[in-house]
Each structure stands twice: as structure tokens, then as C-alpha cells.
Design an enzyme around this catalytic site. Structure first.
Site, PDB file in Angstrom:
ATOM      1  N   GLY A  81      -8.685   3.115  10.543  1.00  0.00           N
ATOM      2  CA  GLY A  81      -9.373   1.905  10.105  1.00  0.00           C
ATOM      3  C   GLY A  81      -9.398   1.669   8.611  1.00  0.00           C
ATOM      4  O   GLY A  81      -9.998   0.702   8.148  1.00  0.00           O
ATOM      5  N   THR A  82      -8.725   2.513   7.829  1.00  0.00           N
ATOM      6  CA  THR A  82      -8.772   2.324   6.381  1.00  0.00           C
ATOM      7  C   THR A  82      -8.068   1.040   5.952  1.00  0.00           C
ATOM      8  O   THR A  82      -8.489   0.381   4.996  1.00  0.00           O
ATOM      9  CB  THR A  82      -8.142   3.520   5.637  1.00  0.00           C
ATOM     10  OG1 THR A  82      -6.852   3.798   6.208  1.00  0.00           O
ATOM     11  CG2 THR A  82      -9.011   4.754   5.753  1.00  0.00           C
ATOM     12  N   GLY A  83      -6.999   0.660   6.659  1.00  0.00           N
ATOM     13  CA  GLY A  83      -6.307  -0.592   6.325  1.00  0.00           C
ATOM     14  C   GLY A  83      -7.183  -1.797   6.580  1.00  0.00           C
ATOM     15  O   GLY A  83      -7.243  -2.725   5.765  1.00  0.00           O
ATOM     16  N   CYS A  84      -7.885  -1.780   7.715  1.00  0.00           N
ATOM     17  CA  CYS A  84      -8.823  -2.869   8.033  1.00  0.00           C
ATOM     18  C   CYS A  84      -9.907  -2.956   6.971  1.00  0.00           C
ATOM     19  O   CYS A  84     -10.287  -4.041   6.509  1.00  0.00           O
ATOM     20  CB  CYS A  84      -9.481  -2.635   9.391  1.00  0.00           C
ATOM     21  SG  CYS A  84      -8.347  -2.463  10.779  1.00  0.00           S
ATOM     22  N   THR A 105      -8.618   8.780   8.695  1.00  0.00           N
ATOM     23  CA  THR A 105      -8.141   7.551   8.048  1.00  0.00           C
ATOM     24  C   THR A 105      -8.064   6.373   9.012  1.00  0.00           C
ATOM     25  O   THR A 105      -7.546   5.318   8.659  1.00  0.00           O
ATOM     26  CB  THR A 105      -6.747   7.786   7.427  1.00  0.00           C
ATOM     27  OG1 THR A 105      -5.842   8.215   8.452  1.00  0.00           O
ATOM     28  CG2 THR A 105      -6.814   8.846   6.336  1.00  0.00           C
ATOM     29  N   LYS A 108       0.830  -1.197   0.000  1.00  0.00           N
ATOM     30  CA  LYS A 108       0.000   0.000   0.000  1.00  0.00           C
ATOM     31  C   LYS A 108       0.868   1.253   0.000  1.00  0.00           C
ATOM     32  O   LYS A 108       1.853   1.337   0.725  1.00  0.00           O
ATOM     33  CB  LYS A 108      -0.931  -0.014   1.215  1.00  0.00           C
ATOM     34  CG  LYS A 108      -1.935  -1.158   1.181  1.00  0.00           C
ATOM     35  CD  LYS A 108      -2.833  -1.180   2.400  1.00  0.00           C
ATOM     36  CE  LYS A 108      -2.093  -1.540   3.658  1.00  0.00           C
ATOM     37  NZ  LYS A 108      -2.994  -1.821   4.801  1.00  0.00           N
TER      38      LYS A 108
END
Length: 261
Positions: free
Chosen positions: A206-209, A204, A173
Site C-alpha cells: 500500500g505504499t504506492g497508494c 510495503t 518512483k
């Protein structure tokens, strides 16, 4: 209805962890299930406490899910110790789970350490080889690669070598001041860039989750990995572009922003 399982920590603020995962999965037309690996005290500003669930109870949760509603895809997030990693890896091998999306959570967006140092080797040896795809951010990819990443060329080389080392696909990412928010998928010996625009939204958390759960949802529904990444990235970008205020409890899924079916 297709099914997906999230194996991750709980976020009491609802913006990350299993809460974000299940909202994403349900918003994208798959039946969501969860195995809790840790209880955290956190919000959009940071993590103030982590209480790990005993590995034996994590195994019990996994047995309960797999022996009743077998998941079509599995997303793995926060696993804070080597013992937890071993318990999860043993269960996934035993049940021959497929479509495993591993988000190698080591450091939160706010900079809090979520994976102890000694557990990194367990992650590399036992869990990563089981994954269909892993979704590291730049700092996590640096840990897995063992070198610093300072350019798009570094991202490509890191993703290639991590993929070859573990025999898996890697979605590296962007962000972290490298290549805006362009992500690189390296799979089956080929690299593909997914272009993204850096969006002016400070929320942002929690965007990875959310991204990894959206990928798992798409894989559960039968999309190819490339299609799944494309749709998932569209989903997260659309939620951020809508200017949703995570700090006020309006996570990207409260507003019903969905992937195309």
C-alpha cells in the site's frame, strides 16, 4: 476544510486501495471521499480475487460526489478495464476536475496483475492526458515508455519522454533495485530528484497508494507539486522508518503519522 476524492479499488485488509487512501487524506487534514471501482480479496501477501464495479454505477458514484462536495483534488488508483477508464475520464472532463493524481496501477507490490492488457491503451489515450501528475513505479514506467529501465539515466529519459508525450508531470518512483528509493519528478521541462533511503521494513503493502494520496492531499491544500511530492515522500518514509507492522493491521496511518501542515 479542503476535500479530496479517491477513485480506486477496495482492499479488505485495509492496507492499500481506498482504505489506505482515505486514511492518508484524513490524517493530512482533508475531507476524504471515495468512488469504488472494484472489490478485491487481498491482504499483505497478495490479491486472490477482483470483482469489478459496473461502469454505470461508477458514473453514478462520481455524479453523487461532484454534484454535492466538489473535490479539490482527485487521486485515481486501480481501474481494471477500458470501460471503467472511459467512464471515469468522461466524468472528470464533464466536471472539469483539477489536481488529478494518477497512480497507474498495473501490477501490485506482490506481483499480481491488476490491469488487463487491453485496458493499457485506454489508460494511455483517455486518462493519463487528464492527469496533473502520474506516479508510475519502474515496471509501470517501462510499460508507458516501451523500454526497459536499468539506471538512473534511464529513469530520467523515461520520465522526460512520458511527460512530453502526454503533456503532464511524471513522478517516476525508484526502488526495484534501481537508485535505492530515490524518486524523479519531471515537470515543465525540468527534472528534480527526491532522495530517499531504502528502509529495512518488509511491510510495503500500500505504499504506492499512500504516496499518491498524500500528494493529492497536499495539492488540495494548495501546495505546489514540488512541495507536495517532498511532503508526501517524507510522510511515507517516516511511516516505514517507524517500523510499523502492516501485517498486523497497523498501516502507516493507524499511528497518526502526519505531514507537517
Amino acid at each position: 476544510m479542503k476535500t479530496a476524492l479517491t477513485i480506486a479499488g477496495s482492499d479488505c485488509s485495509g492496507g492499500a486501495g481506498i482504505q489506505a487512501d482515505m486514511k492518508t487524506m484524513m490524517a493530512n487534514n482533508v475531507y476524504a471521499m471515495s468512488v469504488v471501482t472494484a472489490i478485491t480479496a487481498q491482504n499483505t501477501k497478495g490479491v486472490t480475487g477482483v470483482l469489478e464495479v459496473p461502469p454505470e454505477f461508477v458514473t453514478q458514484q462520481l455524479d453523487a460526489v461532484f454534484t454535492d462536495i466538489f473535490p479539490d483534488a482527485v487521486k485515481i488508483g486501480m481501474v481494471s478495464s477500458g470501460k471503467l477508464i472511459t467512464a471515469i475520464a468522461d466524468a472528470l472532463r464533464h466536471y472539469q476536475a483539477t489536481n488529478i493524481v494518477l497512480d497507474p496501477v498495473m501490477v501490485s507490490t506482490s506481483g499480481s496483475r491488476l490491469l488487463c492488457e487491453e485496458a493499457v491503451s485506454e489508460l494511455k489515450e483517455k486518462l493519463i492526458p487528464l492527469a496533473s501528475v502520474i506516479t508510475p513505479n519502474i515496471p509501470e514506467a517501462e510499460v508507458l515508455w516501451g523500454r526497459s529501465i536499468a539506471s538512473a539515466a534511464d529513469m530520467e529519459q523515461a520520465a522526460k519522454e512520458i511527460s512530453q508525450a502526454y503533456g503532464i508531470a511524471v513522478l517516476c518512483k525508484g526502488g526495484h533495485n534501481i537508485n535505492d528509493s530515490n524518486d524523479l519528478l519531471y515537470a515543465e521541462g525540468r527534472a528534480k530528484w527526491f532522495q530517499g533511503e531504502r528502509i529495512d521494513n518488509p511491510n510495503t503493502h500500500g505504499t504506492g497508494c499512500t504516496l499518491s494520496s498524500a500528494i493529492a492531499s497536499c495539492l488540495a491544500r494548495g501546495l505546489s507539486l514540488t512541495e507536495a511530492v517532498h511532503k508526501a515522500k517524507e510522510y511515507v518514509s517516516g511511516a516505514l522508518a517507524a517500523g510499523l507492522d502492516l501485517g498486523r493491521g497497523s498501516g502507516p496511518l493507524h499511528h497518526g503519522y502526519q505531514l507537517d501542515r
